[in-house]
Design a protein around this motif. Structure first.
Motif, mmCIF file in Angstrom:
data_model
loop_
_atom_site.group_PDB
_atom_site.id
_atom_site.type_symbol
_atom_site.label_atom_id
_atom_site.label_comp_id
_atom_site.label_asym_id
_atom_site.label_seq_id
_atom_site.Cartn_x
_atom_site.Cartn_y
_atom_site.Cartn_z
ATOM 1 N N LYS A 88 10.027 -38.571 -20.864
ATOM 2 C CA LYS A 88 8.787 -38.461 -20.084
ATOM 3 C C LYS A 88 8.959 -39.104 -18.706
ATOM 4 O O LYS A 88 8.517 -38.566 -17.701
ATOM 5 C CB LYS A 88 7.650 -39.134 -20.844
ATOM 6 C CG LYS A 88 6.287 -38.902 -20.261
ATOM 7 C CD LYS A 88 5.231 -39.533 -21.171
ATOM 8 C CE LYS A 88 3.846 -39.273 -20.661
ATOM 9 N NZ LYS A 88 2.825 -39.889 -21.528
ATOM 10 N N ARG A 89 9.632 -40.231 -18.672
ATOM 11 C CA ARG A 89 9.860 -40.935 -17.397
ATOM 12 C C ARG A 89 10.768 -40.134 -16.470
ATOM 13 O O ARG A 89 10.654 -40.194 -15.261
ATOM 14 C CB ARG A 89 10.468 -42.300 -17.653
ATOM 15 C CG ARG A 89 10.676 -43.086 -16.373
ATOM 16 C CD ARG A 89 10.960 -44.529 -16.691
ATOM 17 N NE ARG A 89 11.070 -45.286 -15.460
ATOM 18 C CZ ARG A 89 12.129 -46.003 -15.135
ATOM 19 N NH1 ARG A 89 13.157 -46.066 -15.933
ATOM 20 N NH2 ARG A 89 12.155 -46.668 -14.005
ATOM 21 N N HIS A 90 11.686 -39.358 -17.049
ATOM 22 C CA HIS A 90 12.648 -38.580 -16.268
ATOM 23 C C HIS A 90 12.345 -37.085 -16.329
ATOM 24 O O HIS A 90 13.260 -36.263 -16.288
ATOM 25 C CB HIS A 90 14.060 -38.838 -16.792
ATOM 26 C CG HIS A 90 14.511 -40.241 -16.583
ATOM 27 N ND1 HIS A 90 14.261 -41.230 -17.496
ATOM 28 C CD2 HIS A 90 15.174 -40.815 -15.559
ATOM 29 C CE1 HIS A 90 14.760 -42.360 -17.046
ATOM 30 N NE2 HIS A 90 15.305 -42.156 -15.880
ATOM 31 N N LYS A 91 11.058 -36.731 -16.410
ATOM 32 C CA LYS A 91 10.672 -35.335 -16.623
ATOM 33 C C LYS A 91 11.113 -34.398 -15.506
ATOM 34 O O LYS A 91 11.270 -33.212 -15.721
ATOM 35 C CB LYS A 91 9.174 -35.223 -16.837
ATOM 36 C CG LYS A 91 8.333 -35.665 -15.661
ATOM 37 C CD LYS A 91 6.867 -35.592 -15.993
ATOM 38 C CE LYS A 91 6.070 -36.213 -14.864
ATOM 39 N NZ LYS A 91 4.696 -36.398 -15.212
ATOM 40 N N SER A 92 11.366 -34.925 -14.328
ATOM 41 C CA SER A 92 11.737 -34.055 -13.214
ATOM 42 C C SER A 92 13.221 -33.681 -13.216
ATOM 43 O O SER A 92 13.635 -32.810 -12.483
ATOM 44 C CB SER A 92 11.391 -34.717 -11.875
ATOM 45 O OG SER A 92 12.129 -35.913 -11.736
ATOM 46 N N LYS A 93 14.005 -34.341 -14.060
ATOM 47 C CA LYS A 93 15.424 -34.005 -14.100
ATOM 48 C C LYS A 93 15.866 -33.737 -15.533
ATOM 49 O O LYS A 93 15.272 -34.223 -16.487
ATOM 50 C CB LYS A 93 16.279 -35.097 -13.468
ATOM 51 C CG LYS A 93 16.453 -36.352 -14.282
ATOM 52 C CD LYS A 93 17.446 -37.293 -13.624
ATOM 53 C CE LYS A 93 18.055 -38.197 -14.683
ATOM 54 N NZ LYS A 93 19.066 -39.060 -14.180
ATOM 55 N N VAL A 94 16.924 -32.960 -15.652
ATOM 56 C CA VAL A 94 17.476 -32.661 -16.966
ATOM 57 C C VAL A 94 18.273 -33.876 -17.436
ATOM 58 O O VAL A 94 19.099 -34.413 -16.696
ATOM 59 C CB VAL A 94 18.394 -31.415 -16.896
ATOM 60 C CG1 VAL A 94 19.056 -31.156 -18.238
ATOM 61 C CG2 VAL A 94 17.606 -30.203 -16.434
ATOM 62 N N ILE A 95 18.011 -34.300 -18.648
ATOM 63 C CA ILE A 95 18.713 -35.459 -19.201
ATOM 64 C C ILE A 95 19.905 -34.962 -20.000
ATOM 65 O O ILE A 95 19.759 -34.144 -20.910
ATOM 66 C CB ILE A 95 17.785 -36.290 -20.104
ATOM 67 C CG1 ILE A 95 16.598 -36.796 -19.302
ATOM 68 C CG2 ILE A 95 18.540 -37.444 -20.741
ATOM 69 C CD1 ILE A 95 15.521 -37.447 -20.128
ATOM 70 N N LYS A 96 21.073 -35.458 -19.649
ATOM 71 C CA LYS A 96 22.278 -35.090 -20.380
ATOM 72 C C LYS A 96 22.325 -35.837 -21.699
ATOM 73 O O LYS A 96 21.880 -36.983 -21.789
ATOM 74 C CB LYS A 96 23.521 -35.437 -19.552
ATOM 75 C CG LYS A 96 23.622 -34.650 -18.271
ATOM 76 C CD LYS A 96 24.852 -35.066 -17.491
ATOM 77 C CE LYS A 96 24.893 -34.326 -16.173
ATOM 78 N NZ LYS A 96 25.970 -34.808 -15.322
ATOM 79 N N GLU A 97 22.869 -35.191 -22.710
ATOM 80 C CA GLU A 97 22.948 -35.800 -24.034
ATOM 81 C C GLU A 97 23.715 -37.119 -23.991
ATOM 82 O O GLU A 97 23.293 -38.107 -24.590
ATOM 83 C CB GLU A 97 23.624 -34.840 -25.021
ATOM 84 C CG GLU A 97 23.682 -35.388 -26.429
ATOM 85 C CD GLU A 97 24.351 -34.441 -27.394
ATOM 86 O OE1 GLU A 97 23.808 -34.281 -28.492
ATOM 87 O OE2 GLU A 97 25.416 -33.886 -27.061
ATOM 88 N N LEU A 148 21.584 -40.005 -22.826
ATOM 89 C CA LEU A 148 20.668 -40.472 -23.868
ATOM 90 C C LEU A 148 21.418 -41.272 -24.930
ATOM 91 O O LEU A 148 20.912 -42.281 -25.435
ATOM 92 C CB LEU A 148 19.936 -39.292 -24.497
ATOM 93 C CG LEU A 148 18.700 -39.600 -25.318
ATOM 94 C CD1 LEU A 148 17.716 -40.471 -24.551
ATOM 95 C CD2 LEU A 148 18.028 -38.320 -25.764
ATOM 96 N N ILE A 149 22.640 -40.865 -25.249
ATOM 97 C CA ILE A 149 23.459 -41.618 -26.207
ATOM 98 C C ILE A 149 23.709 -43.024 -25.675
ATOM 99 O O ILE A 149 23.549 -44.011 -26.403
ATOM 100 C CB ILE A 149 24.785 -40.888 -26.489
ATOM 101 C CG1 ILE A 149 24.524 -39.606 -27.288
ATOM 102 C CG2 ILE A 149 25.765 -41.799 -27.236
ATOM 103 C CD1 ILE A 149 25.729 -38.711 -27.444
ATOM 104 N N TYR A 150 24.086 -43.136 -24.398
ATOM 105 C CA TYR A 150 24.336 -44.454 -23.807
ATOM 106 C C TYR A 150 23.078 -45.314 -23.828
ATOM 107 O O TYR A 150 23.142 -46.512 -24.128
ATOM 108 C CB TYR A 150 24.868 -44.328 -22.384
ATOM 109 C CG TYR A 150 26.272 -43.784 -22.272
ATOM 110 C CD1 TYR A 150 27.183 -43.867 -23.313
ATOM 111 C CD2 TYR A 150 26.690 -43.172 -21.104
ATOM 112 C CE1 TYR A 150 28.468 -43.367 -23.198
ATOM 113 C CE2 TYR A 150 27.986 -42.666 -20.982
ATOM 114 C CZ TYR A 150 28.867 -42.770 -22.036
ATOM 115 O OH TYR A 150 30.138 -42.277 -21.918
ATOM 116 N N GLN A 151 21.933 -44.713 -23.502
ATOM 117 C CA GLN A 151 20.668 -45.453 -23.529
ATOM 118 C C GLN A 151 20.398 -45.986 -24.939
ATOM 119 O O GLN A 151 20.014 -47.150 -25.110
ATOM 120 C CB GLN A 151 19.508 -44.553 -23.080
ATOM 121 C CG GLN A 151 19.596 -44.043 -21.663
ATOM 122 C CD GLN A 151 19.348 -45.110 -20.615
ATOM 123 O OE1 GLN A 151 18.596 -46.051 -20.808
ATOM 124 N NE2 GLN A 151 19.992 -44.943 -19.470
#
Length: 178
Positions: free
Chosen positions: A80-89, A92-95
């Motif tokens: 939701k916070r990064h809705k303007s950009k595509v999040i790479k898998e 998200l794994i690193y997060q």
């Protein structure tokens, strides 16, 4: 004793996983490994926290704002916070890895029964298995076993013997541009 010396004397020295990255990234990974090793030995985590605040600010803030961690809620909040950009898998794994590390280190409860947690664990295990396969595929034994095929490949694609590719991407770029 400096961080690099701590890394040199740690169990992380010689970790083959590090060599899968570019030379520049491998050196950074070794530096961070030294910081982590030193921090764990001395039970002083301010250096690690500074790195996390800088590189994983959302994780750090999320952890400070929630008493119990739900990975499903975390991932939805991050998306939701990064809705303007595509999040790479991989991002998200690193997060998730950083969030997991902080929960473990600070003894913060997180829901291991959620679908998001189970999915994260499956992705992580698959990634680790792929790393093991890559280590075997590029081992000294495999190089010796396939020496003739490798030599023929170099000849066929006119690859110089002293070429020093620091990543698979650099190698492919060489092949494509030649």
């Amino acid at each position: 004793m400096g961080y690099y010396e701590v890394y040199q004397s740690s169990g992380l020295k010689g970790e083959q996983l590090f060599s899968m990255y570019t030379t520049k990234n491998e050196e950074k990974i070794r530096q961070v490994a030294g910081i982590i090793e030193w921090s764990c030995k001395n039970q002083q985590f301010s250096q690690i926290d500074q790195l996390i605040k800088k590189g994983y600010e959302f994780v750090y803030q999320y952890l400070r704002q929630h008493k119990q961690i739900d990975f499903d809620h975390f991932m939805k909040s991050y998306a939701k916070r990064h809705k303007s950009k595509v999040i790479k898998e991989i991002e998200l794994i690193y997060q998730n890895i950083i969030l997991w590390y902080l929960c473990e280190r600070e003894n913060i409860h997180f829901d291991t029964g959620s679908v998001a947690w189970q999915s994260f664990q499956e992705v992580l295990c698959t990634s680790l298995n792929e790393i093991e396969i890559q280590i075997v595929m590029f081992s000294e034994i495999m190089l010796v076993k396939h020496k003739k095929e490798i030599e023929n490949f170099y000849i066929e694609y006119n690859i110089p013997r002293n070429a020093n590719f620091d990543s698979l991407g650099a190698f492919f770029e060489y092949l494509i541009c030649d």
